[in-house]
Design an enzyme around this catalytic site. Structure first.
Site, short mmCIF file in Angstrom:
data_model
loop_
_atom_site.label_atom_id
_atom_site.label_comp_id
_atom_site.label_asym_id
_atom_site.label_seq_id
_atom_site.Cartn_x
_atom_site.Cartn_y
_atom_site.Cartn_z
N ASP A 250 -15.05 8.14 10.84
CA ASP A 250 -14.04 7.41 10.50
C ASP A 250 -12.55 8.18 10.61
OD1 ASP A 250 -13.98 4.59 8.27
OD2 ASP A 250 -12.30 5.70 8.20
N ARG B 262 0.76 -1.24 -0.02
CA ARG B 262 -0.03 0.00 -0.17
C ARG B 262 0.88 1.36 0.10
NH1 ARG B 262 -5.31 -1.48 3.71
NH2 ARG B 262 -5.87 -3.58 2.57
C1 LIG Z 1 -13.57 -2.59 7.02
S1 LIG Z 1 -14.06 -0.85 7.14
C2 LIG Z 1 -15.58 -1.58 7.91
C3 LIG Z 1 -16.63 -0.47 7.79
C4 LIG Z 1 -18.03 -0.72 8.37
N1 LIG Z 1 -18.10 -0.67 9.75
C5 LIG Z 1 -18.64 -2.17 7.94
O1 LIG Z 1 -18.66 -3.15 8.71
O2 LIG Z 1 -19.00 -2.40 6.66
C6 LIG Z 1 -13.13 -0.45 8.61
C7 LIG Z 1 -13.18 1.21 8.60
O3 LIG Z 1 -12.50 1.38 9.81
C8 LIG Z 1 -11.69 2.50 9.67
N2 LIG Z 1 -10.78 2.82 10.75
C9 LIG Z 1 -9.53 2.12 10.80
N3 LIG Z 1 -8.87 2.26 11.98
C10 LIG Z 1 -9.61 3.33 12.44
C11 LIG Z 1 -9.47 4.08 13.80
N4 LIG Z 1 -8.44 4.01 14.63
N5 LIG Z 1 -10.40 5.04 14.18
C12 LIG Z 1 -11.78 5.10 13.32
N6 LIG Z 1 -11.78 4.49 11.99
C13 LIG Z 1 -10.74 3.61 11.70
C14 LIG Z 1 -11.15 2.63 8.25
O4 LIG Z 1 -10.79 3.93 7.62
C15 LIG Z 1 -12.28 1.83 7.59
O5 LIG Z 1 -13.01 2.81 6.74
#
Ligand SMILES: C[S@@+](CC[C@H](N)C(=O)[O-])C[C@H]1O[C@@H](n2cnc3c(N)ncnc32)[C@H](O)[C@@H]1O
Length: 261
Positions: A116, A5
């Site tokens: 997010d 990435r």
């Molecule tokens: C795999 S997606 C899941 C989205 C949704 N909750 C779902 O289940 O479909 C994970 C999300 O978590 C966010 N994320 C990762 N680390 C994070 C953090 N420390 N604080 C807030 N968001 C975070 C990422 O940017 C991403 O958009």
């Protein structure tokens, strides 16, 4: 994964070594913008409308009726927080479900917050524009009620969430690893799904502890199907694995032990 990435970002910048990238990242002139770009390339943002559909069924059949009985949505709006909302499919699914559910109940008011860490996905979520394959999982009647067909070839995607539903969902930046979340209110329902898997055990426990602080007593926490909190020591009752109810202090085991001693 991190290396692949990061290489993408190096290519975008025309930088040929990680050492040179590190210098850019630690250079005060670029640091702030580069950290945003770095977060955008490192996060996994996979999401879908109606993902893990059993959660939405449970919400409509048990959680909402129970909260509504206690006055949530009647005297004050029912507040829902999607704590890793990615490109918006999760909070908009919640908005569609709440809107449908509230049609046969008046009064019923609700608001949804999506947060997010990635500013790129937050921008996409605010826009609320989606490809045809992304909306395929939604029932036809929901598509009719909440999606508009974009006009003109310059539209970012062929479908857009309509303005009324978009107005129900606010989006903002929040890093779940921060010490203090600084939110405007506590929530009746928190969805924190498919993000805990990226954290180590102590971080998961710290994040869950903070989420619980932001739940109203008796509120509900949803985590991803593969993120069960089984065996952890939180003031939560398990509804089904991955859905929990915040126990008011007087019901929690800790309080019972204190009373007994
Ligand atoms: C795999 S997606 C899941 C989205 C949704 N909750 C779902 O289940 O479909 C994970 C999300 O978590 C966010 N994320 C990762 N680390 C994070 C953090 N420390 N604080 C807030 N968001 C975070 C990422 O940017 C991403 O958009």
């Amino acid at each position: 994964m991190v290396e692949t990435r990061l290489r993408k970002r190096l290519q975008q910048l025309g930088i040929d070594s990680f050492a040179a990238y590190w210098r850019r990242l630690t250079d005060a002139r670029h640091r702030e913008t580069e950290l945003v770009a770095l977060t955008d390339v490192l996060t996994t943002n996979k999401t879908e409308f109606l993902r893990e559909a059993a959660h939405f069924t449970l919400l409509g059949e048990s959680v909402l009726p129970h909260l509504y009985q206690t006055g949530a949505g009647v005297r004050t709006p029912l507040r829902v927080w999607s704590a890793a909302s990615s490109t918006g499919e999760e909070p908009y699914t919640l908005a569609m479900l709440l809107d449908q559910w509230g049609r046969s109940r008046r009064p019923f008011e609700y608001s949804i917050l999506g947060t997010d860490i990635s500013t790129r996905v937050l921008e996409q979520a605010r826009l609320g524009a989606y490809q045809e394959r992304a909306i395929a999982a939604l029932p036809e009647s929901w598509r009719q009620s909440y999606l508009l067909r974009a006009r003109g070839s310059s539209a970012p995607a062929p479908f857009r969430i309509n303005a009324a539903l978009r107005a129900r969902v606010q989006f903002g930046y929040l890093n779940l690893m921060d010490d203090d979340y600084r939110l405007p209110d506590r929530y009746h329902i928190i969805f924190c799904r498919n993000v805990l898997i990226y954290f180590n055990r102590p971080t998961q426990a710290a994040v869950i502890g903070k989420l619980i602080e932001w739940l109203v007593p008796g509120g509900y926490l949803f985590v991803g199907h593969s993120e069960s909190l089984q065996g952890s020591d939180f003031p939560l009752a398990t509804l089904v694995p991955s859905v929990y109810r915040h126990l008011p202090a007087w019901q929690s085991g800790e309080m019972a032990i204190r009373r007994a001693s």
